[in-house]
Design a protein around this motif. Structure first.
Motif, PDB file in Angstrom:
ATOM      1  N   UNK A 154       0.831  -1.210   0.000  1.00 57.83           N
ATOM      2  CA  UNK A 154       0.000   0.000   0.000  1.00 57.83           C
ATOM      3  C   UNK A 154       0.867   1.263   0.000  1.00 57.83           C
ATOM      4  N   UNK A 155       2.116   1.145   0.532  1.00 57.05           N
ATOM      5  CA  UNK A 155       3.009   2.305   0.551  1.00 57.05           C
ATOM      6  C   UNK A 155       3.612   2.586  -0.813  1.00 57.05           C
ATOM      7  N   UNK A 156       3.499   1.623  -1.734  1.00 53.94           N
ATOM      8  CA  UNK A 156       4.067   1.804  -3.072  1.00 53.94           C
ATOM      9  C   UNK A 156       3.426   2.986  -3.793  1.00 53.94           C
ATOM     10  N   UNK A 157       2.196   3.332  -3.413  1.00 52.59           N
ATOM     11  CA  UNK A 157       1.515   4.465  -4.046  1.00 52.59           C
ATOM     12  C   UNK A 157       2.262   5.771  -3.816  1.00 52.59           C
ATOM     13  N   UNK A 158       3.060   5.833  -2.747  1.00 49.57           N
ATOM     14  CA  UNK A 158       3.777   7.059  -2.419  1.00 49.57           C
ATOM     15  C   UNK A 158       4.936   7.314  -3.366  1.00 49.57           C
ATOM     16  N   UNK A 160       4.660   6.369  -6.725  1.00 52.34           N
ATOM     17  CA  UNK A 160       4.115   6.285  -8.069  1.00 52.34           C
ATOM     18  C   UNK A 160       3.908   4.896  -8.618  1.00 52.34           C
ATOM     19  N   UNK A 161       3.835   3.871  -7.746  1.00 48.92           N
ATOM     20  CA  UNK A 161       3.640   2.500  -8.229  1.00 48.92           C
ATOM     21  C   UNK A 161       2.165   2.104  -8.259  1.00 48.92           C
ATOM     22  N   UNK A 162       1.279   2.998  -7.841  1.00 44.00           N
ATOM     23  CA  UNK A 162      -0.158   2.715  -7.884  1.00 44.00           C
ATOM     24  C   UNK A 162      -0.590   1.719  -6.832  1.00 44.00           C
ATOM     25  N   UNK A 163      -1.677   1.008  -7.118  1.00 39.18           N
ATOM     26  CA  UNK A 163      -2.205   0.033  -6.171  1.00 39.18           C
ATOM     27  C   UNK A 163      -3.242   0.626  -5.249  1.00 39.18           C
ATOM     28  N   UNK A 164      -3.677  -0.194  -4.293  1.00 38.44           N
ATOM     29  CA  UNK A 164      -4.750   0.217  -3.380  1.00 38.44           C
ATOM     30  C   UNK A 164      -4.314   1.304  -2.410  1.00 38.44           C
ATOM     31  N   UNK A 165      -3.009   1.471  -2.238  1.00 33.90           N
ATOM     32  CA  UNK A 165      -2.514   2.523  -1.354  1.00 33.90           C
ATOM     33  C   UNK A 165      -2.924   3.906  -1.811  1.00 33.90           C
ATOM     34  N   UNK A 166      -3.210   4.057  -3.111  1.00 31.14           N
ATOM     35  CA  UNK A 166      -3.653   5.351  -3.638  1.00 31.14           C
ATOM     36  C   UNK A 166      -4.931   5.798  -2.932  1.00 31.14           C
ATOM     37  N   UNK A 167      -5.884   4.864  -2.757  1.00 32.82           N
ATOM     38  CA  UNK A 167      -7.143   5.217  -2.095  1.00 32.82           C
ATOM     39  C   UNK A 167      -6.922   5.521  -0.612  1.00 32.82           C
ATOM     40  N   UNK A 273      -2.646  11.061  -8.591  1.00 30.95           N
ATOM     41  CA  UNK A 273      -2.250  10.987  -7.182  1.00 30.95           C
ATOM     42  C   UNK A 273      -0.828  10.430  -7.052  1.00 30.95           C
ATOM     43  N   UNK A 274       0.067  10.966  -7.870  1.00 29.37           N
ATOM     44  CA  UNK A 274       1.414  10.416  -8.027  1.00 29.37           C
ATOM     45  C   UNK A 274       2.355  10.813  -6.910  1.00 29.37           C
ATOM     46  N   UNK A 275       2.081  11.908  -6.213  1.00 35.25           N
ATOM     47  CA  UNK A 275       2.971  12.314  -5.129  1.00 35.25           C
ATOM     48  C   UNK A 275       2.987  13.816  -4.943  1.00 35.25           C
TER      49      UNK A 275
END
Length: 506
Positions: A154-158, A160-167, A273-275
């Motif tokens: 979920x931290x991968x969204x921080x 730019x790797x996407x995934x559920x962490x974005x939400x 929501x890339x960062x």
């Protein structure tokens, strides 16, 4: 519950995409962890000293905070999937290796002696005796690793790797429990489903073989389904990214529609929501993304190396920002839109009417004992409350809190004044009044596409398409669009398309 259902209904495509990204990243990391940890455990099972050294190394990796590890990897491998995959693989190794190594070392010595007495070779003893006996414990380690990987992913969204962490990130930022439930809930469901699959595999040899065969067929089918795409003529790809929040999401969708409408050979990929600002700026300079929307005030105050005095004229601010980006970083700053997303102070309509307040100068005449809720940065910056205090003679009792909480605090009457941005949807949501900065203290914040000069020269059609937004979109229009996305939970793509069609741009 109705809000959750409406959000899921209006974001079906994005949710499926985020779930797919999360699952793919997690499964790739788990597979790599298994390919490293299981052979390593087999190799070192009969060498206690080396085995313990490797175990200590994998344990040390577990103690490194995940965000720190991701940050350490960015200078070497960039952003996106690659650093996330490396970090998740590193975290997944320890449980698998520990269980494999321990299981192999604890096999009954009598069985080992019997295998030797029958003259089994090292490979036959491993494949026919040791590994089958160690398999249940190894799969237990894989299950533990899977839970850790899916949660940490979920931290991968921080980065730019996407995934559920974005939400989850958007939910925290906007204090939106619906997004938090979607991100955290689907992550939990994914964990339970995959853990159940592993338990089914471990329950018997037949189940193991059947599941492995099904997964292999699925992987082959997935690969075959991608063949037409791989063999098709290559399209020119453009990657557009946006910061966290509804407004950048709306803008990058507008960019996508305009570019693809006028450049059929170009395929646009969006990274919403890339960062944060510095993250996107570095991603642009290193070629990880091609375009992102940035604000003139942010360029001068946070991105430009040369420090300049605050300007209050929007046109001069833009020209200076454009000049510095070109000189310092060889970036092209395209013409700005009409609206400004600058700082403001807001009060309720009832409070404004009662005290006859329309501007910040009017606010300064009201009782100084007023309580204000400000963002921690705004409360302590010279271009925020500290400078505003001197310019207007303000003297509030200040509480610091996050944006969504500030707006809820003023709506419930716990504070009288909040800071925010002129296009925040909460101004409409909570029926607030954004007070006029009648002394022009705040610098202009006009949005415009930022891209590499080399990219702009190579893609004149893209530049022409983006320039159609120059001078367009008023503050009221952007606030209304933000309201539709943030409060009414309409998709940013839909809202962006509606605006472009209504104004003859699409």
């Amino acid at each position: 519950m109705s809000e959750l259902i409406n959000t899921i209904s209006s974001h079906q495509g994005q949710i499926w995409q985020a779930l797919g990204e999360h699952l793919l990243l997690s499964m790739e990391a788990l597979l790599l962890s298994c390919l490293i940890a299981i052979p390593l455990g087999m190799l070192l099972a009969h060498s206690k000293r080396a085995g313990e050294v490797v175990f200590q190394i994998t344990s040390i990796i577990q103690t490194i905070p995940s965000l720190a590890l991701l940050g350490l990897l960015i200078p070497f491998v960039g952003i996106g999937m690659t650093p996330a995959l490396i970090a998740l693989t590193a975290y997944g190794i320890m449980p698998i290796y520990q269980n494999t190594y321990s299981a192999l070392r604890n096999i009954d010595p009598n069985l080992e002696e019997a295998a030797d007495a029958f003259g089994l070779s090292r490979w036959k003893k491993l494949s026919r005796l040791e590994f089958p006996m160690a398999l249940p414990m190894t799969l237990s380690g894989v299950s533990i690793s899977l839970v850790m990987i899916i949660g940490t992913a979920t931290l991968a969204a921080m980065i730019g790797a996407g995934g559920l962490g974005t939400y989850i990130m958007i939910g925290i930022q906007q204090n939106n429990n619906t997004y938090l439930l979607i991100g955290a809930g689907l992550s939990a469901v994914l964990t339970l489903a995959m853990s159940g699959l592993l338990k089914f595999m471990a329950s018997s040899k037949k189940h193991f073989r059947v599941t492995a065969a099904v997964l292999a067929i699925f992987a082959i089918g997935l690969g075959v389904s991608q063949l037409p795409k791989a063999l098709a003529p290559k399209e020119e790809k453009v990657v557009i990214a946006g910061k966290l929040g509804s407004e950048p999401d709306i803008l990058i969708n507008m960019y996508k529609y305009l570019i693809e409408r006028n450049n059929p050979h170009v395929k646009v990929t969006l990274k919403n929501n890339f960062g944060g600002t510095s993250f996107l700026f570095n991603a642009l300079k290193t070629g990880k993304i091609d375009i992102y929307p940035e604000f003139t005030g942010t360029v001068l105050q946070g991105l430009a190396k040369k420090k300049v005095a605050t300007l209050h004229d929007p046109a001069k601010t833009y020209q200076l920002a454009k000049k510095l980006m070109a000189e310092e970083d060889q970036l092209t700053y395209l013409p700005a839109m009409n609206y400004q997303n600058g700082y403001d102070l807001a009060v309720t309509k009832a409070f404004a009417k009662k005290n006859n307040i329309k501007s910040l100068s009017d606010l300064a005449k009201v009782d100084a004992s007023l309580t204000a809720a400000f963002d921690p940065d705004f409360a302590n910056q010279q271009d925020g409350y500290l400078g505003l205090k001197k310019e207007y003679g303000l003297n509030f009792k200040v509480k610091t809190m996050e944006p969504a909480l500030r707006y809820k605090a003023i709506a419930s009457g716990k504070v009288a004044v909040v800071d925010g941005y002129t296009t925040d949807p909460q101004i409409k949501q909570y029926d607030l009044v954004a007070l006029k900065d009648d002394k022009s203290f705040f610098p202009p914040y006009q949005g415009a596409p930022l891209l590499k000069t080399s990219f702009a020269k190579k893609h004149p059609g893209v530049v022409k398409s983006l320039n159609k937004l120059a001078g367009k979109i008023t503050e009221a229009e952007m606030q209304e669009m933000n309201y539709k996305v943030t409060v009414k939970h309409e998709s940013a793509s839909k809202v962006a398309r509606q605006y472009l069609k209504q104004h003859g741009l699409l």
